[in-house]
Motif scaffolding. Structure first.
Motif, mmCIF file in Angstrom:
data_model
loop_
_atom_site.group_PDB
_atom_site.id
_atom_site.type_symbol
_atom_site.label_atom_id
_atom_site.label_comp_id
_atom_site.label_asym_id
_atom_site.label_seq_id
_atom_site.Cartn_x
_atom_site.Cartn_y
_atom_site.Cartn_z
ATOM 1 N N PHE A 1 0.824 -1.177 0.049
ATOM 2 C CA PHE A 1 0.109 -0.067 -0.174
ATOM 3 C C PHE A 1 0.892 1.287 0.009
ATOM 4 O O PHE A 1 1.841 1.219 0.579
ATOM 5 C CB PHE A 1 -0.940 -0.023 1.395
ATOM 6 N N LYS A 2 0.461 2.286 -0.659
ATOM 7 C CA LYS A 2 1.479 3.419 -0.933
ATOM 8 C C LYS A 2 0.237 4.513 -0.871
ATOM 9 O O LYS A 2 -0.730 4.784 -1.664
ATOM 10 C CB LYS A 2 2.022 3.694 -2.096
ATOM 11 N N ILE A 3 0.313 5.606 0.097
ATOM 12 C CA ILE A 3 -0.647 6.747 0.087
ATOM 13 C C ILE A 3 -0.293 7.541 -0.797
ATOM 14 O O ILE A 3 0.871 7.867 -1.103
ATOM 15 C CB ILE A 3 -0.218 7.394 1.558
ATOM 16 N N PRO A 4 -1.470 7.896 -1.630
ATOM 17 C CA PRO A 4 -1.069 8.545 -3.041
ATOM 18 C C PRO A 4 -1.007 10.039 -2.620
ATOM 19 O O PRO A 4 -1.590 10.748 -3.216
ATOM 20 C CB PRO A 4 -2.507 8.294 -3.798
ATOM 21 N N PHE A 5 0.110 10.165 -1.992
ATOM 22 C CA PHE A 5 0.087 11.717 -1.413
ATOM 23 C C PHE A 5 0.483 12.635 -2.622
ATOM 24 O O PHE A 5 -0.037 13.768 -2.888
ATOM 25 C CB PHE A 5 1.120 11.993 -0.302
ATOM 26 N N VAL A 6 1.423 12.344 -3.477
ATOM 27 C CA VAL A 6 1.807 13.111 -4.700
ATOM 28 C C VAL A 6 0.475 13.606 -5.491
ATOM 29 O O VAL A 6 0.444 14.555 -5.767
ATOM 30 C CB VAL A 6 2.785 12.320 -5.464
ATOM 31 N N GLU B 1 12.683 9.456 -14.833
ATOM 32 C CA GLU B 1 11.417 8.770 -14.942
ATOM 33 C C GLU B 1 11.165 7.650 -14.108
ATOM 34 O O GLU B 1 9.809 7.298 -14.110
ATOM 35 C CB GLU B 1 11.105 8.500 -16.430
ATOM 36 N N ARG B 2 11.916 7.152 -13.498
ATOM 37 C CA ARG B 2 11.731 5.958 -12.545
ATOM 38 C C ARG B 2 11.412 6.090 -11.003
ATOM 39 O O ARG B 2 11.279 5.620 -10.209
ATOM 40 C CB ARG B 2 12.817 4.916 -12.694
ATOM 41 N N ASN B 3 11.894 7.556 -10.733
ATOM 42 C CA ASN B 3 11.869 7.980 -9.606
ATOM 43 C C ASN B 3 10.756 8.579 -9.210
ATOM 44 O O ASN B 3 10.405 9.888 -9.447
ATOM 45 C CB ASN B 3 12.942 8.872 -9.237
ATOM 46 N N LYS B 4 9.619 7.774 -8.405
ATOM 47 C CA LYS B 4 8.211 8.349 -8.360
ATOM 48 C C LYS B 4 8.340 9.196 -7.227
ATOM 49 O O LYS B 4 7.314 9.817 -6.876
ATOM 50 C CB LYS B 4 7.497 6.953 -8.010
ATOM 51 N N VAL C 1 6.207 -2.779 7.012
ATOM 52 C CA VAL C 1 7.574 -2.480 6.362
ATOM 53 C C VAL C 1 7.400 -1.071 5.637
ATOM 54 O O VAL C 1 6.271 -0.791 4.995
ATOM 55 C CB VAL C 1 8.195 -3.233 5.238
ATOM 56 N N ILE C 2 7.959 -0.099 6.022
ATOM 57 C CA ILE C 2 7.771 1.239 5.800
ATOM 58 C C ILE C 2 9.207 1.744 4.903
ATOM 59 O O ILE C 2 10.180 1.675 5.340
ATOM 60 C CB ILE C 2 7.347 2.139 6.667
ATOM 61 N N ASP C 3 9.013 2.230 3.766
ATOM 62 C CA ASP C 3 10.127 2.857 2.797
ATOM 63 C C ASP C 3 10.254 4.188 3.157
ATOM 64 O O ASP C 3 9.209 5.072 2.547
ATOM 65 C CB ASP C 3 10.115 2.556 1.409
ATOM 66 N N ARG C 4 10.953 4.659 4.327
ATOM 67 C CA ARG C 4 11.325 6.003 4.580
ATOM 68 C C ARG C 4 10.146 6.687 5.218
ATOM 69 O O ARG C 4 10.295 7.200 6.265
ATOM 70 C CB ARG C 4 11.469 6.981 3.290
ATOM 71 N N GLY C 5 8.793 6.763 4.766
ATOM 72 C CA GLY C 5 7.519 7.242 5.328
ATOM 73 C C GLY C 5 7.679 8.363 6.107
ATOM 74 O O GLY C 5 7.845 9.515 5.240
ATOM 75 N N PRO C 6 7.497 8.605 7.438
ATOM 76 C CA PRO C 6 7.638 9.831 8.170
ATOM 77 C C PRO C 6 8.917 10.667 7.880
ATOM 78 O O PRO C 6 8.943 11.828 7.935
ATOM 79 C CB PRO C 6 7.218 9.405 9.545
ATOM 80 N N VAL C 7 9.835 9.749 7.642
ATOM 81 C CA VAL C 7 11.162 10.643 7.660
ATOM 82 C C VAL C 7 11.171 11.356 6.225
ATOM 83 O O VAL C 7 11.736 12.438 6.360
ATOM 84 C CB VAL C 7 12.398 9.385 7.507
#
Length: 167
Positions: free
Chosen positions: A10-15, A111-114, A59-65
């Motif tokens: 799951f990824k919060i669609p913040f962008v 283009e791959r760095n979302k 598992v969080i990739d960076r998340g709040p950081v």
């Protein structure tokens, strides 16, 4: 890399949310403290679910950081306020029941760095991410996992091995 995993993600669609509600980068978000606290609220909700046992093996990739780093870079908060925020989360156990991962780009493929925001300096972002992640790993003895993504098959296999070892 998430699309290569055989586990629920799951990824919060913040962008998308930010662009749809706040406008393009640099318009109404820069120096707007409210945007930071909106992010902080999303982070706290997810971290609270993990802390309460409702999200096990998170598992969080960076998340709040990431949100703290972006807030600093956009002048929403100061670097010291970011450290206070990070320390509060750590001191109150919000990182205790999660796995925190920092995926770094080994090669530049824009283009791959979302997660990149065009108006932000990627070197400053990387430096701040390292500083805050080191604060968690050294200052709080948290086991922050770091992995480099070279956008190749070996990177995918390393990522899968790391995630499968955590969950």
């Amino acid at each position: 890399l998430l699309g290569k995993l055989d586990v629920p993600t799951f990824k919060i669609p913040f962008v998308d949310y930010f662009h749809g509600v706040m406008g393009k980068e640099g318009e109404r978000g820069e120096a707007n403290r409210d945007v930071h606290w909106l992010n902080a609220g999303c982070d706290l909700a997810v971290l609270s679910l993990a802390k309460s046992g409702n999200l096990k093996g998170l598992v969080i990739d960076r998340g709040p950081v990431s949100n703290i780093v972006f807030a600093v870079m956009q002048n929403r908060i100061t670097e010291d306020e970011g450290l206070v925020h990070l320390d509060w989360l750590a001191d109150n156990g919000y990182f205790d029941d999660i796995h925190l991962v920092l995926v770094k780009a080994g090669v530049n493929v824009p283009e791959r760095n979302k997660d990149a925001w065009e108006v932000l300096d990627p070197k400053v972002e990387a430096s701040l991410l390292e500083r805050y992640m080191d604060r968690l790993s050294v200052g709080w003895s948290l086991d922050v996992k770091k992995i480099t993504n070279n956008y190749d098959g070996k990177s995918i296999e390393r990522f899968k091995g790391l995630i499968n070892g955590l969950i």
